[in-house]
Design a protein around this motif. Structure first.
Motif, PDB file in Angstrom:
ATOM      1  N   TRP A   1      -3.332   3.298  -5.356  1.00 48.56           N
ATOM      2  CA  TRP A   1      -1.876   3.325  -5.318  1.00 48.56           C
ATOM      3  C   TRP A   1      -1.420   4.561  -4.564  1.00 48.56           C
ATOM      4  O   TRP A   1      -2.171   5.504  -4.368  1.00 48.56           O
ATOM      5  CB  TRP A   1      -1.305   3.308  -6.724  1.00 48.56           C
ATOM      6  CG  TRP A   1      -1.574   4.543  -7.530  1.00 48.56           C
ATOM      7  CD1 TRP A   1      -2.728   4.874  -8.184  1.00 48.56           C
ATOM      8  CD2 TRP A   1      -0.664   5.620  -7.760  1.00 48.56           C
ATOM      9  NE1 TRP A   1      -2.587   6.074  -8.805  1.00 48.56           N
ATOM     10  CE2 TRP A   1      -1.335   6.561  -8.566  1.00 48.56           C
ATOM     11  CE3 TRP A   1       0.644   5.882  -7.365  1.00 48.56           C
ATOM     12  CZ2 TRP A   1      -0.736   7.744  -8.992  1.00 48.56           C
ATOM     13  CZ3 TRP A   1       1.253   7.063  -7.791  1.00 48.56           C
ATOM     14  CH2 TRP A   1       0.549   7.974  -8.593  1.00 48.56           C
TER      15      TRP A   1
ATOM     16  N   ARG B   1       8.025   6.452  -8.878  1.00 53.56           N
ATOM     17  CA  ARG B   1       7.953   7.558  -9.845  1.00 53.56           C
ATOM     18  C   ARG B   1       8.276   7.093 -11.264  1.00 53.56           C
ATOM     19  O   ARG B   1       7.615   7.468 -12.225  1.00 53.56           O
ATOM     20  CB  ARG B   1       8.906   8.668  -9.411  1.00 53.56           C
ATOM     21  CG  ARG B   1       8.903   9.882 -10.320  1.00 53.56           C
ATOM     22  CD  ARG B   1       9.884  10.958  -9.857  1.00 53.56           C
ATOM     23  NE  ARG B   1      11.185  10.452  -9.443  1.00 53.56           N
ATOM     24  CZ  ARG B   1      12.167  10.085 -10.271  1.00 53.56           C
ATOM     25  NH1 ARG B   1      11.993  10.132 -11.566  1.00 53.56           N
ATOM     26  NH2 ARG B   1      13.323   9.651  -9.787  1.00 53.56           N
TER      27      ARG B   1
ATOM     28  N   GLN C   1      -0.300   4.131 -15.201  1.00 49.64           N
ATOM     29  CA  GLN C   1      -1.489   4.838 -15.693  1.00 49.64           C
ATOM     30  C   GLN C   1      -1.999   4.201 -16.990  1.00 49.64           C
ATOM     31  O   GLN C   1      -3.213   4.062 -17.177  1.00 49.64           O
ATOM     32  CB  GLN C   1      -1.188   6.327 -15.898  1.00 49.64           C
ATOM     33  CG  GLN C   1      -0.891   7.076 -14.624  1.00 49.64           C
ATOM     34  CD  GLN C   1      -2.021   7.036 -13.608  1.00 49.64           C
ATOM     35  OE1 GLN C   1      -3.197   6.946 -13.952  1.00 49.64           O
ATOM     36  NE2 GLN C   1      -1.666   7.080 -12.339  1.00 49.64           N
TER      37      GLN C   1
ATOM     38  N   GLN D   1       7.734   4.379 -12.770  1.00 48.15           N
ATOM     39  CA  GLN D   1       6.757   3.486 -13.401  1.00 48.15           C
ATOM     40  C   GLN D   1       5.354   4.088 -13.466  1.00 48.15           C
ATOM     41  O   GLN D   1       4.412   3.410 -13.872  1.00 48.15           O
ATOM     42  CB  GLN D   1       6.710   2.148 -12.649  1.00 48.15           C
ATOM     43  CG  GLN D   1       8.033   1.439 -12.549  1.00 48.15           C
ATOM     44  CD  GLN D   1       8.728   1.274 -13.884  1.00 48.15           C
ATOM     45  OE1 GLN D   1       8.106   1.078 -14.914  1.00 48.15           O
ATOM     46  NE2 GLN D   1      10.060   1.378 -13.877  1.00 48.15           N
ATOM     47  N   ARG D   2       5.203   5.329 -13.099  1.00 46.60           N
ATOM     48  CA  ARG D   2       3.853   5.917 -13.014  1.00 46.60           C
ATOM     49  C   ARG D   2       3.154   5.996 -14.361  1.00 46.60           C
ATOM     50  O   ARG D   2       1.955   5.731 -14.445  1.00 46.60           O
ATOM     51  CB  ARG D   2       3.903   7.262 -12.313  1.00 46.60           C
ATOM     52  CG  ARG D   2       4.225   7.043 -10.846  1.00 46.60           C
ATOM     53  CD  ARG D   2       4.140   8.272 -10.017  1.00 46.60           C
ATOM     54  NE  ARG D   2       4.613   7.907  -8.659  1.00 46.60           N
ATOM     55  CZ  ARG D   2       5.080   8.757  -7.798  1.00 46.60           C
ATOM     56  NH1 ARG D   2       5.118  10.044  -8.083  1.00 46.60           N
ATOM     57  NH2 ARG D   2       5.491   8.336  -6.618  1.00 46.60           N
ATOM     58  N   GLN D   3       3.860   6.327 -15.413  1.00 51.19           N
ATOM     59  CA  GLN D   3       3.203   6.387 -16.724  1.00 51.19           C
ATOM     60  C   GLN D   3       2.762   4.991 -17.169  1.00 51.19           C
ATOM     61  O   GLN D   3       1.647   4.812 -17.659  1.00 51.19           O
ATOM     62  CB  GLN D   3       4.104   7.022 -17.784  1.00 51.19           C
ATOM     63  CG  GLN D   3       3.393   7.205 -19.121  1.00 51.19           C
ATOM     64  CD  GLN D   3       2.132   8.057 -18.997  1.00 51.19           C
ATOM     65  OE1 GLN D   3       2.189   9.175 -18.507  1.00 51.19           O
ATOM     66  NE2 GLN D   3       0.993   7.519 -19.435  1.00 51.19           N
TER      67      GLN D   3
ATOM     68  N   LYS E   1       4.629  -3.347  -5.165  1.00 49.32           N
ATOM     69  CA  LYS E   1       4.733  -2.237  -6.102  1.00 49.32           C
ATOM     70  C   LYS E   1       4.362  -2.677  -7.515  1.00 49.32           C
ATOM     71  O   LYS E   1       4.299  -3.863  -7.832  1.00 49.32           O
ATOM     72  CB  LYS E   1       6.132  -1.652  -6.115  1.00 49.32           C
ATOM     73  CG  LYS E   1       7.214  -2.551  -6.680  1.00 49.32           C
ATOM     74  CD  LYS E   1       8.562  -1.851  -6.642  1.00 49.32           C
ATOM     75  CE  LYS E   1       9.678  -2.756  -7.100  1.00 49.32           C
ATOM     76  NZ  LYS E   1      10.967  -2.074  -7.053  1.00 49.32           N
TER      77      LYS E   1
ATOM     78  N   GLY F   1       2.417   6.920  -3.951  1.00 51.93           N
ATOM     79  CA  GLY F   1       3.806   7.160  -4.301  1.00 51.93           C
ATOM     80  C   GLY F   1       4.479   7.863  -3.135  1.00 51.93           C
ATOM     81  O   GLY F   1       3.815   8.364  -2.230  1.00 51.93           O
TER      82      GLY F   1
ATOM     83  N   VAL G   1       3.552   2.715  -6.343  1.00 53.20           N
ATOM     84  CA  VAL G   1       4.024   2.913  -7.708  1.00 53.20           C
ATOM     85  C   VAL G   1       5.198   3.887  -7.659  1.00 53.20           C
ATOM     86  O   VAL G   1       5.015   5.063  -7.358  1.00 53.20           O
ATOM     87  CB  VAL G   1       2.913   3.444  -8.644  1.00 53.20           C
ATOM     88  CG1 VAL G   1       3.457   3.635 -10.053  1.00 53.20           C
ATOM     89  CG2 VAL G   1       1.716   2.494  -8.656  1.00 53.20           C
TER      90      VAL G   1
ATOM     91  N   ARG H   1      -5.358   7.531  -6.632  1.00 49.69           N
ATOM     92  CA  ARG H   1      -4.105   7.837  -5.935  1.00 49.69           C
ATOM     93  C   ARG H   1      -4.422   8.223  -4.493  1.00 49.69           C
ATOM     94  O   ARG H   1      -5.318   9.019  -4.230  1.00 49.69           O
ATOM     95  CB  ARG H   1      -3.346   8.971  -6.615  1.00 49.69           C
ATOM     96  CG  ARG H   1      -2.012   9.215  -5.925  1.00 49.69           C
ATOM     97  CD  ARG H   1      -1.158  10.207  -6.619  1.00 49.69           C
ATOM     98  NE  ARG H   1       0.146  10.250  -5.953  1.00 49.69           N
ATOM     99  CZ  ARG H   1       1.177  10.914  -6.406  1.00 49.69           C
ATOM    100  NH1 ARG H   1       1.074  11.592  -7.534  1.00 49.69           N
ATOM    101  NH2 ARG H   1       2.312  10.910  -5.752  1.00 49.69           N
TER     102      ARG H   1
END
Length: 170
Positions: free
Chosen positions: A4, A136, A143, A138-140, A105, A6, A134, A152
């Motif tokens: 992914w 910002r 993960q 939705q990053r958690q 995404k 960002g 991805v 990444r």
């Protein structure tokens, strides 16, 4: 392999979609079978939100409109979740034999278990490398979904990563 990238907050709107569309075109030119979908945002002018279409790779003549017009002054989510699910189903039927998958995404729908989430899992089970953006926000959730199995990448490294995946698959 799941990878992914960002973008920072200074990126122009739609930048990730343009990067992935160019990448999908470049990878298709290699002669390898690339599966996935790209998002095309069609500008409707300064007073209108853009139209969002998904193009399933290999089925470019049948774009799927994933946005809905809610009218002036509306502030609700414009995503047509049914259309997104249709795109995911169409893509799922085109995965066999793919050497690489490119997706627009991991967004809100994927974060709650919908959208392309099952397609990502199926591709990984089939050994198809997956690349996506991805955001910002939705990053958690990403993960949590990836459970440490995602790499990444910097946007400048996308082409190199894709070529490496295609070379290893050959």
């Amino acid at each position: 392999m799941l990878a992914w990238f960002g973008l920072d907050d200074t990126a122009s709107p739609g930048e990730s979609d343009r990067l992935l569309a160019d990448l999908a075109q470049d990878m298709a030119a290699t002669g390898h079978r690339v599966a996935g979908a790209i998002q095309i945002n069609r500008d409707l002018g300064p007073d209108c939100a853009c139209d969002m279409d998904l193009i399933v790779l290999g089925d470019e003549t049948n774009p799927i409109r994933i946005s809905q017009s809610l009218g002036g002054g509306s502030s609700g989510c414009r995503l047509d979740t049914g259309a997104l699910e249709l795109a995911a189903a169409r893509l799922q039927s085109r995965m066999d034999g793919a050497a690489l998958m490119i997706l627009p995404k991991f967004g809100r729908q994927e974060a709650v278990g919908r959208g392309f989430r099952d397609v990502i899992g199926q591709a990984m089970l089939q050994g198809i490398p997956v690349l996506l953006h991805v955001p910002r926000q939705q990053r958690q959730a990403f993960q949590d979904f990836a459970q440490g199995m995602a790499t990444r990448l910097q946007p400048a490294d996308l082409v190199t990563w894709c070529h490496r995946q295609l070379t290893e698959a050959a």
